[in-house]
Design a protein around this motif. Structure first.
Motif, PDB file in Angstrom:
ATOM      1  N   SER A   1     -76.958 -28.138  20.758  1.00  0.00           N
ATOM      2  CA  SER A   1     -76.027 -29.034  20.075  1.00  0.00           C
ATOM      3  C   SER A   1     -75.069 -29.689  21.050  1.00  0.00           C
ATOM      4  O   SER A   1     -74.599 -29.062  22.003  1.00  0.00           O
ATOM      5  CB  SER A   1     -75.223 -28.262  19.014  1.00  0.00           C
ATOM      6  OG  SER A   1     -76.068 -27.633  18.086  1.00  0.00           O
ATOM      7  N   GLU A   2     -74.777 -30.935  20.795  1.00  0.00           N
ATOM      8  CA  GLU A   2     -73.752 -31.629  21.581  1.00  0.00           C
ATOM      9  C   GLU A   2     -72.379 -31.035  21.273  1.00  0.00           C
ATOM     10  O   GLU A   2     -72.131 -30.581  20.146  1.00  0.00           O
ATOM     11  CB  GLU A   2     -73.750 -33.125  21.240  1.00  0.00           C
ATOM     12  CG  GLU A   2     -75.031 -33.856  21.617  1.00  0.00           C
ATOM     13  CD  GLU A   2     -75.242 -33.919  23.121  1.00  0.00           C
ATOM     14  OE1 GLU A   2     -74.217 -33.896  23.847  1.00  0.00           O
ATOM     15  OE2 GLU A   2     -76.389 -33.989  23.563  1.00  0.00           O
ATOM     16  N   PRO A   3     -71.487 -31.021  22.250  1.00  0.00           N
ATOM     17  CA  PRO A   3     -70.160 -30.427  22.017  1.00  0.00           C
ATOM     18  C   PRO A   3     -69.388 -31.075  20.875  1.00  0.00           C
ATOM     19  O   PRO A   3     -68.581 -30.423  20.219  1.00  0.00           O
ATOM     20  CB  PRO A   3     -69.438 -30.636  23.353  1.00  0.00           C
ATOM     21  CG  PRO A   3     -70.536 -30.781  24.368  1.00  0.00           C
ATOM     22  CD  PRO A   3     -71.659 -31.466  23.646  1.00  0.00           C
ATOM     23  N   ASP A   4     -69.636 -32.363  20.630  1.00  0.00           N
ATOM     24  CA  ASP A   4     -68.889 -33.051  19.584  1.00  0.00           C
ATOM     25  C   ASP A   4     -69.652 -33.113  18.263  1.00  0.00           C
ATOM     26  O   ASP A   4     -69.238 -33.815  17.336  1.00  0.00           O
ATOM     27  CB  ASP A   4     -68.521 -34.465  20.036  1.00  0.00           C
ATOM     28  CG  ASP A   4     -69.748 -35.298  20.386  1.00  0.00           C
ATOM     29  OD1 ASP A   4     -70.864 -34.726  20.485  1.00  0.00           O
ATOM     30  OD2 ASP A   4     -69.608 -36.528  20.570  1.00  0.00           O
ATOM     31  N   ALA A   5     -70.760 -32.383  18.160  1.00  0.00           N
ATOM     32  CA  ALA A   5     -71.516 -32.370  16.909  1.00  0.00           C
ATOM     33  C   ALA A   5     -70.679 -31.730  15.805  1.00  0.00           C
ATOM     34  O   ALA A   5     -69.998 -30.728  16.032  1.00  0.00           O
ATOM     35  CB  ALA A   5     -72.830 -31.606  17.081  1.00  0.00           C
ATOM     36  N   GLU A   6     -70.706 -32.304  14.620  1.00  0.00           N
ATOM     37  CA  GLU A   6     -69.974 -31.738  13.495  1.00  0.00           C
ATOM     38  C   GLU A   6     -70.655 -30.424  13.119  1.00  0.00           C
ATOM     39  O   GLU A   6     -71.829 -30.402  12.757  1.00  0.00           O
ATOM     40  CB  GLU A   6     -69.996 -32.716  12.323  1.00  0.00           C
ATOM     41  CG  GLU A   6     -68.844 -32.527  11.338  1.00  0.00           C
ATOM     42  CD  GLU A   6     -69.057 -31.322  10.442  1.00  0.00           C
ATOM     43  OE1 GLU A   6     -68.213 -30.396  10.478  1.00  0.00           O
ATOM     44  OE2 GLU A   6     -70.076 -31.277   9.742  1.00  0.00           O
ATOM     45  N   PRO A   7     -69.957 -29.276  13.237  1.00  0.00           N
ATOM     46  CA  PRO A   7     -70.635 -27.975  13.152  1.00  0.00           C
ATOM     47  C   PRO A   7     -71.287 -27.676  11.810  1.00  0.00           C
ATOM     48  O   PRO A   7     -72.369 -27.087  11.772  1.00  0.00           O
ATOM     49  CB  PRO A   7     -69.523 -26.973  13.477  1.00  0.00           C
ATOM     50  CG  PRO A   7     -68.253 -27.713  13.273  1.00  0.00           C
ATOM     51  CD  PRO A   7     -68.528 -29.133  13.589  1.00  0.00           C
TER      52      PRO A   7
ATOM     53  N   ALA B   1     -74.258 -18.131  11.887  1.00  0.00           N
ATOM     54  CA  ALA B   1     -72.879 -17.656  12.060  1.00  0.00           C
ATOM     55  C   ALA B   1     -72.497 -17.565  13.532  1.00  0.00           C
ATOM     56  O   ALA B   1     -71.361 -17.872  13.910  1.00  0.00           O
ATOM     57  CB  ALA B   1     -72.709 -16.295  11.382  1.00  0.00           C
ATOM     58  N   ALA B   2     -73.442 -17.154  14.379  1.00  0.00           N
ATOM     59  CA  ALA B   2     -73.142 -17.042  15.811  1.00  0.00           C
ATOM     60  C   ALA B   2     -72.786 -18.404  16.395  1.00  0.00           C
ATOM     61  O   ALA B   2     -71.846 -18.529  17.196  1.00  0.00           O
ATOM     62  CB  ALA B   2     -74.336 -16.443  16.546  1.00  0.00           C
ATOM     63  N   TYR B   3     -73.528 -19.434  16.001  1.00  0.00           N
ATOM     64  CA  TYR B   3     -73.212 -20.785  16.478  1.00  0.00           C
ATOM     65  C   TYR B   3     -71.827 -21.212  15.985  1.00  0.00           C
ATOM     66  O   TYR B   3     -71.010 -21.740  16.755  1.00  0.00           O
ATOM     67  CB  TYR B   3     -74.270 -21.758  15.993  1.00  0.00           C
ATOM     68  CG  TYR B   3     -73.866 -23.212  16.119  1.00  0.00           C
ATOM     69  CD1 TYR B   3     -73.866 -23.853  17.356  1.00  0.00           C
ATOM     70  CD2 TYR B   3     -73.455 -23.928  14.995  1.00  0.00           C
ATOM     71  CE1 TYR B   3     -73.467 -25.177  17.468  1.00  0.00           C
ATOM     72  CE2 TYR B   3     -73.058 -25.253  15.104  1.00  0.00           C
ATOM     73  CZ  TYR B   3     -73.067 -25.877  16.342  1.00  0.00           C
ATOM     74  OH  TYR B   3     -72.673 -27.185  16.451  1.00  0.00           O
ATOM     75  N   LEU B   4     -71.544 -20.972  14.707  1.00  0.00           N
ATOM     76  CA  LEU B   4     -70.265 -21.403  14.146  1.00  0.00           C
ATOM     77  C   LEU B   4     -69.094 -20.644  14.753  1.00  0.00           C
ATOM     78  O   LEU B   4     -68.016 -21.213  14.949  1.00  0.00           O
ATOM     79  CB  LEU B   4     -70.282 -21.211  12.628  1.00  0.00           C
ATOM     80  CG  LEU B   4     -71.207 -22.163  11.854  1.00  0.00           C
ATOM     81  CD1 LEU B   4     -71.301 -21.735  10.393  1.00  0.00           C
ATOM     82  CD2 LEU B   4     -70.713 -23.603  11.958  1.00  0.00           C
ATOM     83  N   ARG B   5     -69.298 -19.371  15.065  1.00  0.00           N
ATOM     84  CA  ARG B   5     -68.215 -18.623  15.704  1.00  0.00           C
ATOM     85  C   ARG B   5     -67.822 -19.244  17.040  1.00  0.00           C
ATOM     86  O   ARG B   5     -66.641 -19.313  17.384  1.00  0.00           O
ATOM     87  CB  ARG B   5     -68.639 -17.168  15.922  1.00  0.00           C
ATOM     88  CG  ARG B   5     -68.591 -16.318  14.679  1.00  0.00           C
ATOM     89  CD  ARG B   5     -68.561 -14.839  15.049  1.00  0.00           C
ATOM     90  NE  ARG B   5     -68.771 -14.015  13.865  1.00  0.00           N
ATOM     91  CZ  ARG B   5     -69.929 -13.461  13.541  1.00  0.00           C
ATOM     92  NH1 ARG B   5     -70.985 -13.643  14.313  1.00  0.00           N
ATOM     93  NH2 ARG B   5     -70.038 -12.726  12.453  1.00  0.00           N
ATOM     94  N   GLY B   6     -68.825 -19.697  17.772  1.00  0.00           N
ATOM     95  CA  GLY B   6     -68.532 -20.358  19.031  1.00  0.00           C
ATOM     96  C   GLY B   6     -67.752 -21.649  18.834  1.00  0.00           C
ATOM     97  O   GLY B   6     -66.865 -21.976  19.632  1.00  0.00           O
ATOM     98  N   ARG B   7     -68.070 -22.376  17.766  1.00  0.00           N
ATOM     99  CA  ARG B   7     -67.381 -23.647  17.517  1.00  0.00           C
ATOM    100  C   ARG B   7     -65.980 -23.443  16.955  1.00  0.00           C
ATOM    101  O   ARG B   7     -65.106 -24.285  17.159  1.00  0.00           O
ATOM    102  CB  ARG B   7     -68.210 -24.493  16.533  1.00  0.00           C
ATOM    103  CG  ARG B   7     -69.548 -24.969  17.083  1.00  0.00           C
ATOM    104  CD  ARG B   7     -69.383 -25.830  18.333  1.00  0.00           C
ATOM    105  NE  ARG B   7     -68.466 -26.920  18.106  1.00  0.00           N
ATOM    106  CZ  ARG B   7     -68.838 -28.106  17.624  1.00  0.00           C
ATOM    107  NH1 ARG B   7     -70.117 -28.338  17.358  1.00  0.00           N
ATOM    108  NH2 ARG B   7     -67.961 -29.073  17.444  1.00  0.00           N
ATOM    109  N   PHE B   8     -65.761 -22.341  16.213  1.00  0.00           N
ATOM    110  CA  PHE B   8     -64.472 -22.110  15.564  1.00  0.00           C
ATOM    111  C   PHE B   8     -63.633 -21.071  16.298  1.00  0.00           C
ATOM    112  O   PHE B   8     -62.628 -20.597  15.774  1.00  0.00           O
ATOM    113  CB  PHE B   8     -64.682 -21.634  14.116  1.00  0.00           C
ATOM    114  CG  PHE B   8     -65.413 -22.607  13.243  1.00  0.00           C
ATOM    115  CD1 PHE B   8     -65.335 -23.972  13.465  1.00  0.00           C
ATOM    116  CD2 PHE B   8     -66.187 -22.163  12.179  1.00  0.00           C
ATOM    117  CE1 PHE B   8     -66.011 -24.872  12.648  1.00  0.00           C
ATOM    118  CE2 PHE B   8     -66.861 -23.044  11.363  1.00  0.00           C
ATOM    119  CZ  PHE B   8     -66.776 -24.411  11.599  1.00  0.00           C
TER     120      PHE B   8
END
Length: 240
Positions: free
Chosen positions: A78-84, A135-142
């Protein structure tokens, strides 16, 4: 048909094992079918079976390991600015794509899983692994926000619940209809509830006057009452 053509026409061993397993499951029942029965029908040895599938349960869900790996790689890229939230919804659509690739097989598996408690438990464990990946991806984003882990877990659960609700609805209809539209509709609830607000559109253009070139000049005596000035303006405009 030449030997080469016969070899090409023969399904790969992994697919042959899956086909043999489901044929026996439908004929005899899942519990009554053994690994020995499957390999005998497929014409291979037990070692070949366990090279592809660790257990009999795994032959019922042959593509989930690949799909989980694809989802994990998709999220990692995912790009860093992708809407999670949108990104995890797109990740869930990879699972739908796997089911939609072979609707008849997916419907057969759904019916079989409903009948066998052990398979339902196995399916739940597979679903949990998908949820953990999201959830693992979202934890990194949040990670930097308040309640980041809680938010990640809630959203991941919502994505899985919405996806599975729509997917099972499609499977109950025997794979008829547009599965993509059904899942998109369900995931739309998650996006609207948890996703970022839509980016504001461009500011509205200023109203265009009908006659922008018109200029009204009123000459009035100093000290004239305001009502007289207004009257002069109205009279001038009325003449145009």
């Amino acid at each position: 048909m030449s030997a080469t053509e016969k070899a090409e026409a023969k399904p790969p061993m992994r697919d042959a094992l899956v086909a043999a397993a489901f044929r026996l499951f439908l004929e005899r029942g899942y519990e009554q079918t053994t690994v020995d029965d499957i390999v005998a029908l497929a014409g291979v040895g037990r070692r070949s079976f366990f090279r592809y599938f660790p257990s009999k349960e795994d032959v019922v869900f042959p593509d989930h390991e690949r799909c989980l790996a694809d989802m994990t790689a998709f999220l990692a890229a995912s790009e860093p600015d992708a809407e999670p939230v949108r990104r995890v919804c797109d990740g869930a659509r990879l699972v739908l794509r796997m089911y939609a690739e072979n609707p008849s097989f997916s419907v057969q598996r759904y019916r079989l899983t409903k009948k066998v408690p052990g398979l339902r438990a196995y399916e739940l464990s597979v679903v949990w692994r998908y949820e953990r990946a999201l959830a693992a991806y979202l934890r990194g984003r949040f990670a930097d926000g308040a309640d980041g882990s809680l938010r990640a877990d809630v959203i991941a659960s919502a994505v899985v619940a919405a996806h599975n609700n729509a997917l099972r609805s499609w499977l109950r209809s025997d794979g008829e209809g547009d599965a993509t539209a059904t899942v998109d509709h369900a995931l739309g609830y998650v996006q609207s509830a948890f996703g970022a607000a839509p980016a504001p559109g461009p500011a509205p253009a200023p109203a265009v006057e009908e006659h922008p070139e018109d200029v009204v000049v009123v000459v009035s005596r100093r000290g004239a009452p305001l009502w007289r000035v207004v009257q002069e303006i109205e009279t001038t405009l009325a003449r145009d």
